[in-house]
Scaffold this active site. Structure first.
Site, PDB file in Angstrom:
ATOM      1  N   ARG A  80      -8.713 -15.142 -30.722  1.00  0.00           N
ATOM      2  CA  ARG A  80      -8.919 -16.034 -31.857  1.00  0.00           C
ATOM      3  C   ARG A  80      -9.052 -17.494 -31.404  1.00  0.00           C
ATOM      4  NH1 ARG A  80      -5.154 -15.610 -37.105  1.00  0.00           N
ATOM      5  NH2 ARG A  80      -3.503 -16.575 -35.886  1.00  0.00           N
ATOM      6  N   ARG A 110      -4.724 -21.466 -30.904  1.00  0.00           N
ATOM      7  CA  ARG A 110      -3.508 -21.914 -31.584  1.00  0.00           C
ATOM      8  C   ARG A 110      -2.309 -21.718 -30.674  1.00  0.00           C
ATOM      9  NH1 ARG A 110      -3.287 -19.315 -37.517  1.00  0.00           N
ATOM     10  NH2 ARG A 110      -1.126 -19.133 -36.852  1.00  0.00           N
ATOM     11  N   ARG A 156       5.972 -13.095 -33.664  1.00  0.00           N
ATOM     12  CA  ARG A 156       5.420 -13.204 -35.016  1.00  0.00           C
ATOM     13  C   ARG A 156       5.247 -11.824 -35.645  1.00  0.00           C
ATOM     14  NH1 ARG A 156       0.212 -16.144 -34.093  1.00  0.00           N
ATOM     15  NH2 ARG A 156      -0.042 -16.219 -36.344  1.00  0.00           N
ATOM     16  N   ARG A 192       6.028 -15.143 -47.755  1.00  0.00           N
ATOM     17  CA  ARG A 192       6.252 -14.477 -46.468  1.00  0.00           C
ATOM     18  C   ARG A 192       7.601 -13.765 -46.438  1.00  0.00           C
ATOM     19  NH1 ARG A 192       2.302 -16.879 -43.196  1.00  0.00           N
ATOM     20  NH2 ARG A 192       2.453 -16.557 -41.010  1.00  0.00           N
ATOM     21  N   LYS A 244      -6.560 -12.441 -42.823  1.00  0.00           N
ATOM     22  CA  LYS A 244      -6.279 -13.035 -44.141  1.00  0.00           C
ATOM     23  C   LYS A 244      -6.979 -14.386 -44.296  1.00  0.00           C
ATOM     24  CE  LYS A 244      -1.779 -13.484 -43.686  1.00  0.00           C
ATOM     25  NZ  LYS A 244      -1.583 -12.978 -42.323  1.00  0.00           N
TER      26      LYS A 244
HETATM   27  P1  AMP Z   1      -0.153 -18.591 -40.392  1.00  0.00           P
HETATM   28  O1  AMP Z   1      -1.304 -19.500 -40.110  1.00  0.00           O
HETATM   29  O2  AMP Z   1      -0.133 -18.132 -41.826  1.00  0.00           O
HETATM   30  O3  AMP Z   1      -0.064 -17.449 -39.410  1.00  0.00           O
HETATM   31  O4  AMP Z   1       1.185 -19.458 -40.210  1.00  0.00           O
HETATM   32  C1  AMP Z   1       1.517 -20.048 -38.971  1.00  0.00           C
HETATM   33  C2  AMP Z   1       3.001 -20.366 -38.936  1.00  0.00           C
HETATM   34  O5  AMP Z   1       3.333 -21.278 -39.998  1.00  0.00           O
HETATM   35  C3  AMP Z   1       3.909 -19.173 -39.159  1.00  0.00           C
HETATM   36  O6  AMP Z   1       4.130 -18.428 -37.971  1.00  0.00           O
HETATM   37  C4  AMP Z   1       5.184 -19.869 -39.673  1.00  0.00           C
HETATM   38  O7  AMP Z   1       5.890 -20.487 -38.625  1.00  0.00           O
HETATM   39  C5  AMP Z   1       4.601 -20.975 -40.546  1.00  0.00           C
HETATM   40  N1  AMP Z   1       4.406 -20.497 -41.936  1.00  0.00           N
HETATM   41  C6  AMP Z   1       3.222 -20.322 -42.598  1.00  0.00           C
HETATM   42  N2  AMP Z   1       3.409 -19.880 -43.837  1.00  0.00           N
HETATM   43  C7  AMP Z   1       4.763 -19.748 -43.988  1.00  0.00           C
HETATM   44  C8  AMP Z   1       5.600 -19.304 -45.044  1.00  0.00           C
HETATM   45  N3  AMP Z   1       5.097 -18.895 -46.214  1.00  0.00           N
HETATM   46  N4  AMP Z   1       6.933 -19.303 -44.828  1.00  0.00           N
HETATM   47  C9  AMP Z   1       7.474 -19.721 -43.670  1.00  0.00           C
HETATM   48  N5  AMP Z   1       6.738 -20.131 -42.624  1.00  0.00           N
HETATM   49  C10 AMP Z   1       5.388 -20.161 -42.771  1.00  0.00           C
END
Ligand code: AMP
Length: 214
Positions: free
Chosen positions: A127, A160, A171, A88, A13
């Site tokens: 990654r 990360r 996750r 989410r 994404k």
């Molecule tokens: P991502 O980079 O989108 O995978 O996000 C990394 C982490 O940020 C996720 O595992 C959540 O802990 C937090 N996070 C990102 N977007 C959201 C969201 N819309 N709602 C809640 N937590 C989020």
């Protein structure tokens, strides 16, 4: 164009939404990037978000909804935006719908990137992200020109914290239980476009362009 990218962690994404944002000339709004930046800058938001992120859980809905509602009101979002990583949960989607209704705008399409779970685990382990500009790379499928160095800004690439294997499993489980219900949520609104997420980055971009032109 107001678009949402949906899909499990590791589906691509971030990469695809960043590239599409460049093609369309509108901003990509990544909640993950906003939160990581807040953690790096040691802000109040960062302190709150860190423990949820490190454990692979979700930051509370009201926190994230507040951030996104403010962000999409910015002047650079007036011609459209691409949401990456938000919503989410169904609650976040409902809150987004309310916010959009109140200023008379709508989401044009939801791009759901589909990749099976085995692929996701291997993708997440390869990654790497830029410690400064957050650009994403992959050791096999999208390597940087110079090992461990960002092609864009020359900063160090890092793993990360939440790409460690135990956190990845968590996750994926959070995705299955809390985020996957959004697929039918947006299907019911006739907004969903499924995109096969396996293949070369350029092939997937082409699928996205063709889904959007339909
Ligand atoms: P991502 O980079 O989108 O995978 O996000 C990394 C982490 O940020 C996720 O595992 C959540 O802990 C937090 N996070 C990102 N977007 C959201 C969201 N819309 N709602 C809640 N937590 C989020």
């Amino acid at each position: 164009m107001r678009l949402i990218f949906l899909g499990p962690p590791g589906a691509g994404k971030g990469t695809q939404s960043q590239m599409l944002a460049g093609r369309l000339g509108i901003p990509q709004v990544s909640t993950g990037d906003i939160l990581r930046q807040a953690v790096a800058n040691k802000t109040e938001l960062g302190a709150l978000a860190k423990s949820y992120m490190d454990s692979g859980g979700l930051v509370p809905d009201e926190v994230i909804v507040g951030i996104v509602s403010e962000r999409i009101k910015s002047v650079d979002c007036s011609a459209g935006y691409i949401l990456d990583g938000f919503p989410r949960t169904v609650r976040q989607a409902e809150k987004l719908d309310e916010a959009l209704r109140s200023n008379g705008s709508i989401i044009d399409a939801v791009l759901n990137i589909v990749v099976d779970e085995e692929q996701l685990v291997s993708r997440l382990s390869g990654r790497r992200v830029c410690s400064e500009c957050q650009r994403a790379f992959h050791l096999e499928t999208n390597p940087p020109r110079k090992p461990d160095v960002c092609d864009g800004c020359g900063s160090q690439l890092v793993v990360r914290a939440d790409d460690e294997s135990a956190t990845v499993r968590k996750r994926l489980e959070v995705y299955r239980t809390q985020t996957a219900p959004l697929v039918s949520y947006y299907e019911r609104q006739s907004l969903l476009r499924n995109i096969e997420g396996v293949g070369e980055i350029s092939e997937i971009s082409a699928r996205i362009d063709s889904a959007l032109s339909r």
